[in-house]
Design a protein around this motif. Structure first.
Motif, PDB file in Angstrom:
ATOM      1  N   TYR A   1       0.819  -1.213   0.000  1.00 28.52           N
ATOM      2  CA  TYR A   1       0.000   0.000   0.000  1.00 28.52           C
ATOM      3  C   TYR A   1       0.855   1.267   0.000  1.00 28.52           C
ATOM      4  O   TYR A   1       0.320   2.367  -0.039  1.00 28.52           O
ATOM      5  CB  TYR A   1      -0.941   0.042   1.213  1.00 28.52           C
ATOM      6  CG  TYR A   1      -0.272  -0.272   2.536  1.00 28.52           C
ATOM      7  CD1 TYR A   1       0.515   0.665   3.188  1.00 28.52           C
ATOM      8  CD2 TYR A   1      -0.438  -1.510   3.140  1.00 28.52           C
ATOM      9  CE1 TYR A   1       1.134   0.377   4.389  1.00 28.52           C
ATOM     10  CE2 TYR A   1       0.174  -1.818   4.352  1.00 28.52           C
ATOM     11  CZ  TYR A   1       0.954  -0.868   4.971  1.00 28.52           C
ATOM     12  OH  TYR A   1       1.565  -1.162   6.160  1.00 28.52           O
TER      13      TYR A   1
ATOM     14  N   ILE B   1      -7.268  -3.950   5.544  1.00 29.27           N
ATOM     15  CA  ILE B   1      -7.161  -4.090   4.094  1.00 29.27           C
ATOM     16  C   ILE B   1      -8.247  -5.068   3.638  1.00 29.27           C
ATOM     17  O   ILE B   1      -8.104  -6.277   3.797  1.00 29.27           O
ATOM     18  CB  ILE B   1      -5.774  -4.618   3.693  1.00 29.27           C
ATOM     19  CG1 ILE B   1      -4.667  -3.792   4.360  1.00 29.27           C
ATOM     20  CG2 ILE B   1      -5.616  -4.625   2.169  1.00 29.27           C
ATOM     21  CD1 ILE B   1      -3.292  -4.407   4.252  1.00 29.27           C
TER      22      ILE B   1
ATOM     23  N   LEU C   1      -7.271   1.427   5.212  1.00 27.18           N
ATOM     24  CA  LEU C   1      -6.265   1.422   4.156  1.00 27.18           C
ATOM     25  C   LEU C   1      -6.246   2.763   3.427  1.00 27.18           C
ATOM     26  O   LEU C   1      -7.293   3.281   3.028  1.00 27.18           O
ATOM     27  CB  LEU C   1      -6.583   0.298   3.159  1.00 27.18           C
ATOM     28  CG  LEU C   1      -5.742   0.237   1.885  1.00 27.18           C
ATOM     29  CD1 LEU C   1      -4.301  -0.135   2.218  1.00 27.18           C
ATOM     30  CD2 LEU C   1      -6.347  -0.773   0.902  1.00 27.18           C
TER      31      LEU C   1
ATOM     32  N   ILE D   1      -4.393   4.065   0.076  1.00 28.18           N
ATOM     33  CA  ILE D   1      -3.633   3.522  -1.044  1.00 28.18           C
ATOM     34  C   ILE D   1      -2.801   4.633  -1.668  1.00 28.18           C
ATOM     35  O   ILE D   1      -3.335   5.588  -2.232  1.00 28.18           O
ATOM     36  CB  ILE D   1      -4.578   2.904  -2.093  1.00 28.18           C
ATOM     37  CG1 ILE D   1      -5.445   1.825  -1.417  1.00 28.18           C
ATOM     38  CG2 ILE D   1      -3.787   2.307  -3.245  1.00 28.18           C
ATOM     39  CD1 ILE D   1      -6.542   1.281  -2.304  1.00 28.18           C
TER      40      ILE D   1
ATOM     41  N   SER E   1       1.360   2.768  -5.857  1.00 29.80           N
ATOM     42  CA  SER E   1       1.617   1.556  -5.073  1.00 29.80           C
ATOM     43  C   SER E   1       1.042   0.330  -5.774  1.00 29.80           C
ATOM     44  O   SER E   1       0.227   0.425  -6.694  1.00 29.80           O
ATOM     45  CB  SER E   1       0.994   1.689  -3.682  1.00 29.80           C
ATOM     46  OG  SER E   1      -0.425   1.721  -3.776  1.00 29.80           O
TER      47      SER E   1
ATOM     48  N   TYR F   1      -1.057  -1.795  -4.526  1.00 28.78           N
ATOM     49  CA  TYR F   1      -2.498  -1.891  -4.283  1.00 28.78           C
ATOM     50  C   TYR F   1      -3.289  -0.977  -5.205  1.00 28.78           C
ATOM     51  O   TYR F   1      -4.423  -1.289  -5.572  1.00 28.78           O
ATOM     52  CB  TYR F   1      -2.821  -1.583  -2.825  1.00 28.78           C
ATOM     53  CG  TYR F   1      -2.617  -2.753  -1.880  1.00 28.78           C
ATOM     54  CD1 TYR F   1      -2.323  -4.032  -2.355  1.00 28.78           C
ATOM     55  CD2 TYR F   1      -2.725  -2.599  -0.505  1.00 28.78           C
ATOM     56  CE1 TYR F   1      -2.135  -5.097  -1.494  1.00 28.78           C
ATOM     57  CE2 TYR F   1      -2.545  -3.654   0.364  1.00 28.78           C
ATOM     58  CZ  TYR F   1      -2.245  -4.908  -0.130  1.00 28.78           C
ATOM     59  OH  TYR F   1      -2.074  -5.961   0.724  1.00 28.78           O
TER      60      TYR F   1
END
Length: 456
Positions: free
Chosen positions: A47, A204, A232, A234, A238, A240
């Motif tokens: 992340y 997550i 989370l 993000i 990243s 993710y």
């Protein structure tokens, strides 16, 4: 000073009573300062994509500049001389402080020498924590935060693609297993020595959301004081983001926090997921008010003035705690959920259009309980008119606040007001203390409901 919470001794409660991250009451009055002296990191999280020069982002791992220990010393002294309620100085990055142990501990030693009345706080991923326990104890660092997202390597391998330790890069499940073992070992070692440990976990969805109750149970067994589960975030660029992962919805986060709290673990609900150079009250980052170049070469810290003000703040906190103990929130009583726009200071002092987060509370009309923080995209940008065409942003905010009956703010445009009303959220313009405003607004809301007068 404060009524002991589950898993927290009365001695520990006294020690954390001025720590705005560990204590919900302290965060209303006491300030923290994060010193960005540790740029290197020894693990990769899916992340994360750390950017150093991104002043518009508010997330861990982001700073505007990295300081040397000498610069950090000067800046801490300068801030302590001006910000009398500064009670905690920590190193939280922008990388991992223990991947930069020399500068981290040099910085702590300087702070301890020149501003001895602040508490020292360290945040780490825990990979090399066990190697530095003696230094932590020797320097008097009493608060350590470890980010533990999993205790099962099968879960962890979907969060951490690699770790780097003693010149060796380890990948996949082996990397997750190594990291988890080190994290739990470090936690256990610190707890046995009486160091107060907060565990941070990032929720997550689809990865560890169903696993976090097991994490909470295990860290509690090993002696963690507090568990902080955050949604989370993000980072752009990243893994993710490339995977298309989504942050949890506020209700999902709230339900998980409630579940963890039922097992006796003290759960933090007021986290702001601060930048690694944040200064000021939680929810009020004043780093740009204290540029290094504006600091005197040798700032003078008035210890007596700091002690006087902080003693007054201690008294306020005692009064608030005693009032809550005298009138606790009744579990079975009907409750009203209230969202508050605030810049910090325990006040309703933020315009709806400028808010990037809301504090959400439940109240039974006599007591008020903080449920958590909900991040949003600001409805207005710069000097733009809040009544502009921002339908998508407004709809997202309404969705996030859909379970709230009342919204308190210092101002709001006619367009958002009408849309919120239509969605069943009553916007009220108020200023002043949050608790007082919430209790007053509930009476106002009850009046309209009892008399069937339109709230539009």
């Amino acid at each position: 000073m404060m009524q002991p919470s589950p898993c927290v001794s009365s001695e520990a409660e006294e020690e954390i009573s001025r720590h705005p991250c560990y204590s919900e009451e302290a965060h209303r009055f006491f300030a923290r300062m994060h010193i960005p002296v540790a740029p290197a990191c020894n693990i990769q999280c899916n992340y994360c994509n750390r950017k150093f020069d991104c002043v518009n982002e508010s997330r861990p791992g982001v700073v505007s500049e990295v300081l040397t220990p000498e610069q950090a010393e000067r800046k801490v002294k300068g801030v302590a001389a001006q910000l009398m309620q500064l009670s905690v100085v920590g190193v939280a990055g922008p990388g991992d402080p223990l991947a930069n142990p020399e500068v981290t501990f040099d910085t702590f030693a300087r702070v301890k020498k020149h501003v001895p009345d602040v508490s020292l706080c360290l945040s780490t991923n825990g990979l090399t924590l066990y190697r530095h326990v003696d230094e932590i104890v020797e320097l008097g660092i009493r608060h350590v935060t470890i980010t533990i997202n999993a205790i099962d390597p099968e879960v962890g391998e979907h969060i951490y693609p690699w770790v780097f330790d003693e010149g060796v890069r380890v990948e996949g499940r082996e990397a997750a297993e190594l990291l988890i073992n080190r994290q739990l070992l470090g936690l256990e070692m610190l707890a046995k020595l009486g160091i107060l440990v907060k565990v941070n976990s990032i929720m997550i969805p689809g990865v560890n959301d169903g696993h976090l109750p097991a994490v909470s149970k295990r860290v509690k067994e090993l002696g963690a004081t507090l568990h902080n589960v955050t949604p989370l975030i993000i980072a752009p660029g990243s893994q993710y983001e490339r995977d298309g992962r989504k942050a949890p919805r506020p209700k999902e986060l709230h339900n998980l926090q409630e579940l963890l709290g039922r097992d006796g673990m003290k759960v933090m609900r007021h986290c702001r997921q601060c930048r690694a150079d944040a200064i000021g009250l939680l929810g009020q980052d004043r780093n740009q008010d204290f540029p290094l170049e504006a600091m005197e070469a040798d700032p003078v810290v008035n210890k007596e003035a700091r002690a006087l003000l902080q003693g007054e703040l201690d008294a306020k906190i005692r009064e608030r705690v005693q009032a809550k103990q005298a009138s606790p929130l009744q579990q079975d009583a009907p409750k009203v959920r209230v969202a508050v726009a605030t810049r910090g200071g325990d006040k309703v002092n933020q315009h709806f259009g400028h808010a990037t987060e809301f504090l959400v509370y439940d109240t039974d009309g006599a007591d008020v309980k903080l449920l958590g923080v909900r991040k949003i995209q600001a409805y207005c940008h710069g000097k733009a008119d809040c009544n502009g065409d921002k339908a998508a942003t407004l709809q997202e905010i309404i969705t996030i606040l859909s379970d709230c009956r009342i919204l308190l703010c210092s101002g709001i445009g006619d367009g958002p007001r009408a849309s919120l009303n239509k969605a069943g959220v009553l916007p009220l313009v108020r200023k002043g203390g949050i608790q007082e405003a919430i209790l007053e607004s509930v009476k106002y809301n009850s009046y309209f409901e009892n008399t069937n007068i339109s709230k539009g």
